[in-house]
Design a protein around this motif. Structure first.
Motif, PDB file in Angstrom:
ATOM      1  N   UNK A 127       0.833  -1.207   0.000  1.00  0.00           N
ATOM      2  CA  UNK A 127       0.000   0.000   0.000  1.00  0.00           C
ATOM      3  C   UNK A 127       0.866   1.255   0.000  1.00  0.00           C
ATOM      4  N   UNK A 128       1.952   1.218   0.750  1.00  0.00           N
ATOM      5  CA  UNK A 128       2.849   2.382   0.797  1.00  0.00           C
ATOM      6  C   UNK A 128       3.473   2.626  -0.574  1.00  0.00           C
ATOM      7  N   UNK A 129       3.916   1.567  -1.226  1.00  0.00           N
ATOM      8  CA  UNK A 129       4.527   1.719  -2.552  1.00  0.00           C
ATOM      9  C   UNK A 129       3.503   2.218  -3.575  1.00  0.00           C
ATOM     10  N   UNK A 130       2.275   1.711  -3.505  1.00  0.00           N
ATOM     11  CA  UNK A 130       1.237   2.176  -4.433  1.00  0.00           C
ATOM     12  C   UNK A 130       1.009   3.670  -4.276  1.00  0.00           C
ATOM     13  N   UNK A 131       0.974   4.146  -3.030  1.00  0.00           N
ATOM     14  CA  UNK A 131       0.780   5.575  -2.788  1.00  0.00           C
ATOM     15  C   UNK A 131       1.950   6.390  -3.328  1.00  0.00           C
ATOM     16  N   UNK A 132       3.155   5.869  -3.217  1.00  0.00           N
ATOM     17  CA  UNK A 132       4.338   6.587  -3.679  1.00  0.00           C
ATOM     18  C   UNK A 132       4.335   6.795  -5.186  1.00  0.00           C
ATOM     19  N   UNK A 133       3.789   5.849  -5.932  1.00  0.00           N
ATOM     20  CA  UNK A 133       3.785   5.976  -7.394  1.00  0.00           C
ATOM     21  C   UNK A 133       2.478   6.569  -7.910  1.00  0.00           C
ATOM     22  N   UNK A 134       1.560   6.912  -7.004  1.00  0.00           N
ATOM     23  CA  UNK A 134       0.310   7.525  -7.430  1.00  0.00           C
ATOM     24  C   UNK A 134      -0.742   6.550  -7.881  1.00  0.00           C
ATOM     25  N   UNK A 135      -0.608   5.272  -7.507  1.00  0.00           N
ATOM     26  CA  UNK A 135      -1.584   4.270  -7.892  1.00  0.00           C
ATOM     27  C   UNK A 135      -2.581   3.994  -6.782  1.00  0.00           C
ATOM     28  N   UNK A 136      -3.598   3.226  -7.122  1.00  0.00           N
ATOM     29  CA  UNK A 136      -4.593   2.785  -6.151  1.00  0.00           C
ATOM     30  C   UNK A 136      -4.555   1.268  -6.077  1.00  0.00           C
ATOM     31  N   UNK A 137      -4.591   0.732  -4.857  1.00  0.00           N
ATOM     32  CA  UNK A 137      -4.435  -0.711  -4.680  1.00  0.00           C
ATOM     33  C   UNK A 137      -5.590  -1.275  -3.865  1.00  0.00           C
ATOM     34  N   UNK A 138      -6.030  -2.449  -4.273  1.00  0.00           N
ATOM     35  CA  UNK A 138      -7.051  -3.197  -3.536  1.00  0.00           C
ATOM     36  C   UNK A 138      -6.496  -4.590  -3.287  1.00  0.00           C
ATOM     37  N   UNK A 139      -6.548  -5.039  -2.038  1.00  0.00           N
ATOM     38  CA  UNK A 139      -6.076  -6.377  -1.679  1.00  0.00           C
ATOM     39  C   UNK A 139      -7.254  -7.143  -1.103  1.00  0.00           C
ATOM     40  N   UNK A 140      -7.608  -8.237  -1.777  1.00  0.00           N
ATOM     41  CA  UNK A 140      -8.776  -9.031  -1.392  1.00  0.00           C
ATOM     42  C   UNK A 140      -8.315 -10.466  -1.182  1.00  0.00           C
ATOM     43  N   UNK A 141      -8.597 -11.021  -0.007  1.00  0.00           N
ATOM     44  CA  UNK A 141      -8.123 -12.371   0.315  1.00  0.00           C
ATOM     45  C   UNK A 141      -9.216 -13.131   1.047  1.00  0.00           C
ATOM     46  N   UNK A 142      -9.586 -14.299   0.505  1.00  0.00           N
ATOM     47  CA  UNK A 142     -10.588 -15.145   1.146  1.00  0.00           C
ATOM     48  C   UNK A 142     -10.262 -16.604   0.839  1.00  0.00           C
ATOM     49  N   UNK A 143     -11.201 -17.482   1.086  1.00  0.00           N
ATOM     50  CA  UNK A 143     -10.928 -18.910   0.930  1.00  0.00           C
ATOM     51  C   UNK A 143     -10.685 -19.325  -0.519  1.00  0.00           C
ATOM     52  N   UNK A 144     -11.029 -18.456  -1.468  1.00  0.00           N
ATOM     53  CA  UNK A 144     -10.797 -18.782  -2.879  1.00  0.00           C
ATOM     54  C   UNK A 144      -9.430 -18.312  -3.360  1.00  0.00           C
ATOM     55  N   UNK A 145      -8.692 -17.591  -2.520  1.00  0.00           N
ATOM     56  CA  UNK A 145      -7.373 -17.112  -2.897  1.00  0.00           C
ATOM     57  C   UNK A 145      -7.200 -15.640  -2.582  1.00  0.00           C
ATOM     58  N   UNK A 146      -6.115 -15.061  -3.113  1.00  0.00           N
ATOM     59  CA  UNK A 146      -5.786 -13.656  -2.857  1.00  0.00           C
ATOM     60  C   UNK A 146      -5.622 -12.927  -4.177  1.00  0.00           C
ATOM     61  N   UNK A 147      -6.126 -11.691  -4.217  1.00  0.00           N
ATOM     62  CA  UNK A 147      -6.021 -10.851  -5.398  1.00  0.00           C
ATOM     63  C   UNK A 147      -5.465  -9.489  -4.988  1.00  0.00           C
ATOM     64  N   UNK A 148      -4.390  -9.095  -5.637  1.00  0.00           N
ATOM     65  CA  UNK A 148      -3.814  -7.758  -5.448  1.00  0.00           C
ATOM     66  C   UNK A 148      -4.051  -6.995  -6.745  1.00  0.00           C
TER      67      UNK A 148
END
Length: 199
Positions: free
Chosen positions: A169-190
């Motif tokens: 999240x810190x790196x995304x903010x530094x480059x001006x991007x937006x990040x969503x991190x979603x993790x559940x029993x089906x896996x993880x998505x960044x």
């Protein structure tokens, strides 16, 4: 940094990387035969393969790709795929034709590479998966989306210390991007969204 200065730095680091890989090749068989691990001055075990991979990632971030995010991300793929293979994990890479993204510097490229490296290697090391997928596609407004996903056990959580999810999240903010991190029993998505112009 000027183009000439960048070439000097790349050349110098490239020679240093070659020396490091030579040392790794010489010490690897000796370390395998020894009961005592090769150590750094601090007393911590030295992983020369990891140091070499890290140096190659820095070198890749210095390459001048202009405003072409496709070439830039293909450069990242070439660096991270051997690291994943070394962990016994395959990389599924899917990239569409992308619009130009302006405002890159060597430091923002390195932050992007570090973020994606963290996402892919976290999946390889902690999810229990044998395959990591990366999708790169255009989004509205002329931006670019990069999604790293796995079908592992999920359960990715923030941990103290500034690494892992918080670090991404810190790196995304530094480059001006937006990040969503979603993790559940089906896996993880960044999911990282980059605007058409950084900064």
């Amino acid at each position: 940094m000027t183009r000439d200065g960048r070439h000097v730095v790349i050349g110098t680091l490239g020679r240093l990387g070659a020396v490091l890989m030579l040392v790794a090749g010489l010490l690897g068989p000796l370390a395998a035969q020894s009961q005592t691990p090769v150590r750094k001055y601090s007393g911590a075990p030295m992983d020369l393969d990891l140091q070499g991979a890290d140096l190659r990632m820095v070198l890749a971030s210095l390459a001048d790709m202009g405003d072409d995010p496709g070439m830039m991300l293909a450069n990242f793929r070439d660096q991270v795929e051997p690291q994943l293979r070394g962990l016994g994990v395959a990389l599924d890479w899917h990239m569409s034709v992308l619009p130009p993204v302006s405002g890159w510097t060597s430091s923002t490229v390195l932050e992007l590479f570090r973020l994606l490296q963290e996402a892919t290697l976290n999946a390889a090391r902690h999810s229990g998966t044998d395959r990591v997928r990366v999708d790169v596609l255009p989004i509205g407004g002329g931006g670019v989306r990069v999604m790293v996903s796995d079908r592992g056990r999920g359960g990715a959580v923030d941990r103290p210390g500034g690494y892992g999810l918080a670090g991404m999240r810190r790196r995304a903010a530094l480059i001006g991007g937006q990040i969503l991190i979603d993790s559940d029993s089906s896996g993880t998505r960044v999911i990282l969204d980059l605007p058409r112009h950084l900064g």
